[in-house]
Enzyme design. Structure first.
Site, PDB file in Angstrom:
ATOM      1  N   GLU A 126      34.750  34.372  41.937  1.00 37.56           N
ATOM      2  CA  GLU A 126      35.297  35.622  42.095  1.00 37.56           C
ATOM      3  C   GLU A 126      36.767  35.569  42.569  1.00 37.56           C
ATOM      4  OE1 GLU A 126      32.445  38.006  44.438  1.00 37.56           O
ATOM      5  OE2 GLU A 126      30.952  38.115  42.850  1.00 37.56           O
TER       6      GLU A 126
ATOM      7  N   HIS B  59      32.753  43.268  42.573  1.00 39.13           N
ATOM      8  CA  HIS B  59      31.766  42.991  43.515  1.00 39.13           C
ATOM      9  C   HIS B  59      31.760  44.382  44.507  1.00 39.13           C
ATOM     10  CE1 HIS B  59      29.353  39.831  45.689  1.00 39.13           C
ATOM     11  NE2 HIS B  59      29.170  40.917  46.155  1.00 39.13           N
ATOM     12  N   ILE B  60      31.642  45.569  43.971  1.00 41.01           N
ATOM     13  CA  ILE B  60      31.721  46.815  44.766  1.00 41.01           C
ATOM     14  C   ILE B  60      30.459  47.389  44.656  1.00 41.01           C
ATOM     15  CG2 ILE B  60      34.192  46.994  44.735  1.00 41.01           C
ATOM     16  CD1 ILE B  60      33.955  48.920  42.386  1.00 41.01           C
ATOM     17  N   ALA B  61      29.426  46.951  44.103  1.00 37.33           N
ATOM     18  CA  ALA B  61      28.139  47.724  43.866  1.00 37.33           C
ATOM     19  C   ALA B  61      27.587  47.331  45.234  1.00 37.33           C
ATOM     20  CB  ALA B  61      27.117  47.062  42.866  1.00 37.33           C
TER      21      ALA B  61
ATOM     22  N   THR C  90      24.225  42.776  39.164  1.00 39.57           N
ATOM     23  CA  THR C  90      24.828  43.403  40.398  1.00 39.57           C
ATOM     24  C   THR C  90      24.437  42.662  41.809  1.00 39.57           C
ATOM     25  OG1 THR C  90      23.017  44.909  40.595  1.00 39.57           O
ATOM     26  CG2 THR C  90      25.007  45.845  39.628  1.00 39.57           C
ATOM     27  N   ALA C  91      23.576  41.389  41.182  1.00 43.09           N
ATOM     28  CA  ALA C  91      23.375  40.598  42.524  1.00 43.09           C
ATOM     29  C   ALA C  91      24.355  39.198  42.864  1.00 43.09           C
ATOM     30  CB  ALA C  91      21.949  39.850  41.921  1.00 43.09           C
ATOM     31  N   ARG C  92      24.249  38.261  42.280  1.00 46.24           N
ATOM     32  CA  ARG C  92      25.228  37.255  42.550  1.00 46.24           C
ATOM     33  C   ARG C  92      25.607  36.540  41.581  1.00 46.24           C
ATOM     34  NH1 ARG C  92      26.006  39.460  46.839  1.00 46.24           N
ATOM     35  NH2 ARG C  92      25.737  38.506  48.970  1.00 46.24           N
TER      36      ARG C  92
END
Length: 314
Positions: free
Chosen positions: A257, A284-286, A226-228
């Protein structure tokens, strides 16, 4: 003092900054060329990820005192150039750490209990209990790679599940507590069953979680990122899945992405990745919740207020 906001922000930040005599130009639709041509007129800028805040753009920022990044990551900013120009950099990991931690818990529970798969099957009239038998999170050893705001928030949620939580962070020490054990990289690789990535994206971390790195883990079954996306090499993840060296992955971020504009090799890897039922993907919604949208603005306002008072910019 004038501040330019170039991305969407919760409206509360405008009235908050106005209350301390900061004039705000809210221009979420501004183009990069327009930013470059007008940035000299501002002492502050608030950004998300519209455009790289690089040497070219900063070369026009003759009066800029600070840049505030709405979120945690600062990989789209040239930090070295900001330091050279003595421009303060603010970010707001406190604003979205809770949303990210909850999302991470949701992803791992979804993955372990086949929730997406089972839901799709039931909708098709398939009632397969045995094929969707779950795995319990309780008792698993979770290794947190990086222990900043995000890693710590995730660890707090994990602690209620009866997990053994390990953390390795090569940038800090002395952070162990009642529910997190600070460990060496050797112990981290020897004991982690679930790897959760919480490191920033920078030139040192790009591609650091690769095949060689992951193959050194002795008990690793699952990877959570959940980072990059750029810190985890996707083709290596696919290779490990094919070789059955890991059982699954939950990814909120990808190396690229822009999935409608992937290069040929990137597209091939992505198409292989999505074939695995034991891979869970989110866009990418965390950290991106209705609550965090407002919290980020509140955090940045408080940091800007403190900075302006301390430095006497106004």
């Amino acid at each position: 003092m004038k501040v330019l906001i170039i991305d969407d922000m919760h409206e509360s930040i405008i009235t908050s900054l106005n209350s301390i005599n900061i004039e705000v130009d809210y221009k979420p639709n501004i183009t990069r060329d327009e930013i470059i041509s007008s940035i000299h007129g501002y002492q502050g800028m608030i950004v998300r990820s519209k455009t790289p805040i690089d040497k070219e753009l900063l070369g026009h920022s003759t009066n800029l005192k600070f840049i505030a990044r709405a979120g945690a990551g600062v990989d789209n900013l040239d930090v070295e150039e900001l330091n050279n120009r003595k421009i303060h950099l603010l970010n707001a990991p406190e604003g979205n750490r809770d949303a990210l931690a909850e999302h991470a818990i949701g992803m791992i529970l979804n993955l372990f209990n086949n929730i997406n798969k089972a839901d799709l099957e039931v909708r098709k009239g398939i009632w397969d209990r045995e094929g969707n038998r779950g795995i319990e999170l309780m008792g698993k050893t979770v290794g947190l790679m990086g222990f900043g705001y995000m890693g710590e928030a995730f660890a707090k949620r994990l602690s209620s599940f009866g997990c053994k939580i390990l953390a390795f962070d090569d940038q800090k020490s002395g952070f162990g507590n009642d529910y997190v054990k600070e460990v060496s990289l050797k112990e981290f690789k020897a004991e982690s069953q679930i790897l959760s990535i919480h490191i920033p994206m920078n030139k040192h971390n790009k591609g650091i979680v690769n095949y060689e790195f992951l193959d050194q883990f002795k008990k690793l079954d699952y990877i959570l990122n959940t980072a990059r996306g750029e810190v985890l090499v996707l083709k290596d993840l696919v290779k490990l899945l094919k070789e059955k060296k890991i059982k699954g992955a939950a990814l909120d971020v990808l190396e690229n992405e822009k999935i409608q504009k992937l290069k040929s090799d990137e597209s091939s890897v992505f198409q292989e990745l999505i074939k695995f039922n034991q891979v869970l993907l989110t866009p990418h919604i965390a950290g991106w919740s209705f609550e965090s949208y407002k919290k980020i603005s509140e955090v940045l306002y408080q940091k800007i207020k403190s900075l302006v008072k301390e430095e006497d910019f106004v």
